[in-house]
Design a protein around this motif. Structure first.
Motif, PDB file in Angstrom:
ATOM      1  N   ILE A  25       0.832  -1.204   0.000  1.00  0.00           N
ATOM      2  CA  ILE A  25       0.000   0.000   0.000  1.00  0.00           C
ATOM      3  C   ILE A  25       0.865   1.253   0.000  1.00  0.00           C
ATOM      4  O   ILE A  25       0.479   2.293  -0.543  1.00  0.00           O
ATOM      5  N   ALA A  26       2.060   1.169   0.587  1.00  0.00           N
ATOM      6  CA  ALA A  26       2.958   2.323   0.582  1.00  0.00           C
ATOM      7  C   ALA A  26       3.385   2.657  -0.838  1.00  0.00           C
ATOM      8  O   ALA A  26       3.480   3.829  -1.213  1.00  0.00           O
ATOM      9  N   SER A  27       3.631   1.630  -1.658  1.00  0.00           N
ATOM     10  CA  SER A  27       4.008   1.865  -3.047  1.00  0.00           C
ATOM     11  C   SER A  27       2.927   2.649  -3.773  1.00  0.00           C
ATOM     12  O   SER A  27       3.203   3.615  -4.500  1.00  0.00           O
ATOM     13  N   SER A  28       1.667   2.266  -3.574  1.00  0.00           N
ATOM     14  CA  SER A  28       0.559   2.953  -4.231  1.00  0.00           C
ATOM     15  C   SER A  28       0.402   4.378  -3.715  1.00  0.00           C
ATOM     16  O   SER A  28       0.238   5.328  -4.494  1.00  0.00           O
ATOM     17  N   ILE A  29       0.437   4.554  -2.396  1.00  0.00           N
ATOM     18  CA  ILE A  29       0.225   5.877  -1.823  1.00  0.00           C
ATOM     19  C   ILE A  29       1.355   6.832  -2.203  1.00  0.00           C
ATOM     20  O   ILE A  29       1.112   7.969  -2.622  1.00  0.00           O
ATOM     21  N   VAL A  30       2.601   6.384  -2.080  1.00  0.00           N
ATOM     22  CA  VAL A  30       3.717   7.282  -2.371  1.00  0.00           C
ATOM     23  C   VAL A  30       3.795   7.578  -3.871  1.00  0.00           C
ATOM     24  O   VAL A  30       4.225   8.659  -4.274  1.00  0.00           O
ATOM     25  N   HIS A  31       3.361   6.636  -4.711  1.00  0.00           N
ATOM     26  CA  HIS A  31       3.261   6.933  -6.144  1.00  0.00           C
ATOM     27  C   HIS A  31       2.291   8.092  -6.362  1.00  0.00           C
ATOM     28  O   HIS A  31       2.589   9.029  -7.123  1.00  0.00           O
ATOM     29  N   GLU A  32       1.122   8.060  -5.726  1.00  0.00           N
ATOM     30  CA  GLU A  32       0.150   9.137  -5.897  1.00  0.00           C
ATOM     31  C   GLU A  32       0.665  10.436  -5.298  1.00  0.00           C
ATOM     32  O   GLU A  32       0.447  11.516  -5.852  1.00  0.00           O
ATOM     33  N   VAL A  33       1.355  10.342  -4.165  1.00  0.00           N
ATOM     34  CA  VAL A  33       2.001  11.529  -3.596  1.00  0.00           C
ATOM     35  C   VAL A  33       2.984  12.114  -4.608  1.00  0.00           C
ATOM     36  O   VAL A  33       3.125  13.336  -4.731  1.00  0.00           O
ATOM     37  N   GLY A  34       3.647  11.235  -5.353  1.00  0.00           N
ATOM     38  CA  GLY A  34       4.590  11.686  -6.373  1.00  0.00           C
ATOM     39  C   GLY A  34       3.936  12.573  -7.422  1.00  0.00           C
ATOM     40  O   GLY A  34       4.565  13.511  -7.924  1.00  0.00           O
ATOM     41  N   HIS A  35       2.694  12.283  -7.773  1.00  0.00           N
ATOM     42  CA  HIS A  35       1.986  13.149  -8.719  1.00  0.00           C
ATOM     43  C   HIS A  35       1.835  14.560  -8.141  1.00  0.00           C
ATOM     44  O   HIS A  35       2.019  15.557  -8.854  1.00  0.00           O
ATOM     45  N   GLN A  36       1.490  14.636  -6.839  1.00  0.00           N
ATOM     46  CA  GLN A  36       1.358  15.944  -6.200  1.00  0.00           C
ATOM     47  C   GLN A  36       2.713  16.639  -6.119  1.00  0.00           C
ATOM     48  O   GLN A  36       2.846  17.824  -6.445  1.00  0.00           O
ATOM     49  N   GLY A  37       3.732  15.904  -5.696  1.00  0.00           N
ATOM     50  CA  GLY A  37       5.061  16.495  -5.568  1.00  0.00           C
ATOM     51  C   GLY A  37       5.621  16.950  -6.908  1.00  0.00           C
ATOM     52  O   GLY A  37       6.214  18.033  -7.013  1.00  0.00           O
ATOM     53  N   ALA A  38       5.444  16.138  -7.939  1.00  0.00           N
ATOM     54  CA  ALA A  38       5.944  16.498  -9.265  1.00  0.00           C
ATOM     55  C   ALA A  38       5.264  17.762  -9.776  1.00  0.00           C
ATOM     56  O   ALA A  38       5.902  18.605 -10.423  1.00  0.00           O
ATOM     57  N   ALA A  39       3.960  17.916  -9.468  1.00  0.00           N
ATOM     58  CA  ALA A  39       3.250  19.124  -9.886  1.00  0.00           C
ATOM     59  C   ALA A  39       3.785  20.347  -9.147  1.00  0.00           C
ATOM     60  O   ALA A  39       3.970  21.421  -9.741  1.00  0.00           O
TER      61      ALA A  39
END
Length: 446
Positions: free
Chosen positions: A185-199
């Motif tokens: 679940i950490a892989s999924s959550i941090v991937h989505e966080v990555g979208h926010q961080g990249a933006a």
């Protein structure tokens, strides 16, 4: 043609009905049952409450102004069609408010579920940790997590448009319920966080500029064009890798383990790399950040699950072309220096040194005998250590689940107590030092 009295009265009653329904829109703090530890962060709660209050007041003022317009004798000659058009606009804005309310209601209603609500609060803490970079390049917006049916995770990013055009004050991360609870679940959550961080860092456009230079060189042009098309998802996978180490790839493999047809389906009209190459990209990025033989073993395992030599010629050619440039691509990403991070390389703004395999293995062995060290570690580091231990065969899925349930509960409770203020500092310290330590059974799991 002037409107009749009956038409005016009908529209006025409809507007008054909207006002009555608007009064039923209450702050979530008044109608959402949850234990304190399951609550979203104070910043998220304040942002949502402020947004809904502001839009509610705006809608109320517009409805009252509309009723006043209907009653104004100077507007009596206005045709019924104009009055109806004005009312239709009001109704659309009211429905936009309800759409926004439902977005956050779906999130908050789960916080009342026994255990699940507290675990979700713990995942909020994990998400915020993954978004907090050591360079202070931005003020991270609040994030909240919720679970949903389905296979994939998703994010509604903060500072994007909600229905009706209002700015979203909170990033909302959706994760599949079937992934509760494990390191995946950490892989999924941090991937989505990555979208926010990249933006927030404008990474996609910045890396695209670097890729365009590779395309202009004319070598493996088609492969570079594919990577350019997929770069948003790849950078989010990179964000997960930089925080979680090999646990990011293991979680990704779990997500994309599908029938072979879908794993090798090269779709060029979407943002996602096809699953087979997406795992290979994750492995290459992992080796670039954390050089180790484990990546070779993981690569062989993936290829044994989905042998590429059984695919048609055009798919094999695409794979070979991509594999040929992946080392160069990984070097481009990890050493990229966007203006938004003050000239530093991407690998320098993440905790790469703390996620090296040997260091994670050493921490796991140390935590066996000093469990309080795990309690004080950052959530992303905890998931990285457990992901590495699982990869090494030193932690079973059952053991992992028990540990994560306890740790998620702990993170949620400590956050809720910190929100109580300085007057409760003794309670916070009691939790940190004694009240939620490992039981004997949990120590045995380590």
């Amino acid at each position: 043609m002037a409107r009749a009295v009956a038409e005016t009265q009908f529209l006025e009653n409809e507007a008054l009905s909207l006002l009555g329904r608007l009064e039923m829109v209450k702050p979530f703090a008044l109608n959402t049952p949850m234990v304190r530890a399951a609550a979203i962060s104070a910043e998220a709660q304040n942002g949502i409450t402020f947004l809904l209050n502001r839009v509610s007041q705006e809608v109320k003022q517009k409805i009252e102004a509309y009723i006043a317009w209907l009653k104004n004798p100077s507007n009596a000659s206005a045709p019924a069609s104009e009055a109806q058009a004005r009312f239709a606009y009001l109704k659309l804005r009211f429905n936009n408010l309800l759409d926004q309310l439902d977005i956050f209601a779906d999130v908050l209603s789960q916080r009342g579920e026994h255990n699940t609500g507290v675990w979700l609060a713990g995942l909020d803490v994990l998400a915020m940790d993954a978004l907090s970079l050591r360079g202070n390049f931005y003020h991270p917006p609040p994030l909240v997590c919720f679970v949903e049916r389905g296979h994939g995770a998703a994010i509604r990013r903060a500072r994007t448009r909600l229905p009706g055009g209002d700015d979203n004050p909170v990033a909302v991360i959706q994760v599949p319920r079937e992934r509760l609870i494990g390191s995946g679940i950490a892989s999924s959550i941090v991937h989505e966080v990555g979208h926010q961080g990249a933006a927030l860092l404008n990474l996609v456009d910045s890396v695209k500029e670097a890729i365009s230079e590779k395309i202009a060189e004319g070598h493996d042009e088609y492969a570079w064009q594919l990577l350019d098309r997929w770069i948003s998802e790849i950078l989010s996978d990179f964000w997960a890798m930089a925080n979680l180490g090999i646990g990011a790839t293991l979680g990704l493999m779990n997500v994309v383990s599908l029938p072979s047809y879908f794993v090798f389906r090269v779709a060029t009209d979407g943002p996602h790399p096809f699953p087979w190459i997406r795992v290979k990209i994750s492995i290459v990025l992992g080796n670039a950040l954390f050089p180790h033989l484990q990546w070779k073993y993981l690569e062989k395992k993936w290829e044994s699950f989905y042998p590429p030599n059984k695919q048609k010629g055009d798919i094999r050619r695409t794979i070979r072309s991509l594999e040929r440039i992946l080392p160069s691509f990984a070097d481009l990403v990890v050493n990229h220096r966007p203006k938004s991070v003050k000239g530093q390389a991407l690998k320098e703004i993440f905790p790469v040194a703390d996620r090296q395999p040997a260091h994670l293995q050493k921490l796991f062995q140390r935590w066996r005998y000093a469990s309080k060290l795990m309690d004080s570690a950052a959530p992303t580091l905890v998931f990285a250590v457990l992901g590495q231990a699982k990869s090494d065969g030193n932690l079973s899925t059952v053991e992992e689940t028990h540990l994560l349930q306890r740790l998620l509960t702990r993170w949620a409770l400590i956050r809720s107590l910190h929100h109580c203020g300085a007057g409760n500092q003794h309670v916070v310290e009691a939790v940190q030092h004694s009240q939620i330590n490992f039981t004997k059974q949990q120590l045995q799991l380590l």
